[in-house]
Scaffold this active site. Structure first.
Site, short mmCIF file in Angstrom:
data_model
loop_
_atom_site.label_atom_id
_atom_site.label_comp_id
_atom_site.label_asym_id
_atom_site.label_seq_id
_atom_site.Cartn_x
_atom_site.Cartn_y
_atom_site.Cartn_z
N LYS A 19 0.81 -1.14 -0.07
CA LYS A 19 -0.11 -0.10 -0.09
C LYS A 19 1.06 1.31 -0.18
CE LYS A 19 -1.85 0.65 3.87
NZ LYS A 19 -1.45 1.96 4.44
N ARG A 94 -8.24 5.11 9.69
CA ARG A 94 -7.66 3.59 10.22
C ARG A 94 -8.93 3.00 11.00
NH1 ARG A 94 -1.97 3.95 10.67
NH2 ARG A 94 -1.32 1.83 9.75
N ARG A 132 11.45 -9.96 3.46
CA ARG A 132 11.74 -8.42 3.38
C ARG A 132 12.83 -8.29 4.41
NH1 ARG A 132 7.29 -3.64 3.77
NH2 ARG A 132 6.94 -4.45 6.09
N ARG A 165 13.08 -6.91 9.99
CA ARG A 165 12.26 -6.35 10.96
C ARG A 165 11.44 -6.87 11.80
NH1 ARG A 165 9.26 -1.44 8.81
NH2 ARG A 165 7.88 -3.06 8.53
#
Ligand SMILES: [Zn+2]
Length: 218
Positions: A19, A94, A132, A165
């Protein structure tokens, strides 16, 4: 709400849907501001806007910024001059509360907005997120499958060490999904009822997804 959206778009999508990446690319293509809510909040605090000053009191003590202050920071941003020809909202609204506040804000200005809902299959998301990597030196982002570094585990740009991460570890991914399902997914129903949603196939490559979005909005 469906009509008169001009160039105002909300990008929705679960973690790993790409996104943020797509919001940035499309904003550049259309010459619109990319309003990322995380950056907007940080800027409001840094620039000491009225809502930013309020928010800072909560951030400083490690508390969640109350919804009405987040809404106020979003509206301060939308009131800036660069939004005249449209904008891309990323990370806002949100929740249903925020969506209702945005609708009131837009209605009072006789404006509409269109939601682009990036749809990805769950297996694909887990694969994307677990592949990632981020640079510990310069924060550059790599993907072992779609965008690997030239040397395994080493940043092309600065030679820093690459790491997964904490956000992208499988157990965290599950929690991020739960949060998304609980808070953000109801927005899909909300905007569907208003005929203001376009579903985008976001399973392909970055270029494919960009093309899908461009085709959907042109
Ligand atoms: Zn680096």
């Amino acid at each position: 709400m469906d009509g008169n959206h001009d160039n105002r778009y909300i990008f929705l999508g679960p973690p790993g849907s790409g996104k943020g990446t797509q919001a940035k690319i499309i904003a550049e293509k259309l010459g619109l501001p990319h309003i990322d809510m995380g950056s907007t909040i940080r800027a409001a605090i840094r620039n000491e806007t009225p809502a930013g000053v309020e928010a800072k009191r909560f951030v400083e003590v490690g508390e969640l910024v109350p919804n009405e202050i987040v809404i106020a920071m979003a509206e301060e941003r939308l009131n800036q001059d660069d939004t005249q020809n449209g904008y891309i909202l990323d990370g806002y609204p949100r929740s249903l509360d925020q969506a209702r506040a945005l609708e009131n804000y837009l209605k009072s200005r006789e404006l509409g907005i269109m939601v682009l809902n990036l749809q990805v299959t769950v297996g694909n998301i887990i694969e994307r997120l677990t592949s990632r990597l981020m640079c510990s030196g310069c924060s550059a982002v790599y993907n072992t499958k779609t965008n690997p570094p030239k040397v395994e585990g080493v940043c092309d740009a600065c030679g820093g060490k690459l790491f997964v991460r904490a956000d992208d570890k499988p157990e965290t991914i599950q929690n991020r999904f739960k949060t998304y399902e609980d808070e953000t997914a109801p927005l899909i129903g909300y905007y569907s009822e208003r005929g203001a949603i376009i579903n985008i196939d976001a399973d392909g490559s970055i270029e494919n997804i960009t093309n899908n979005i461009v085709n959907a909005i042109s």
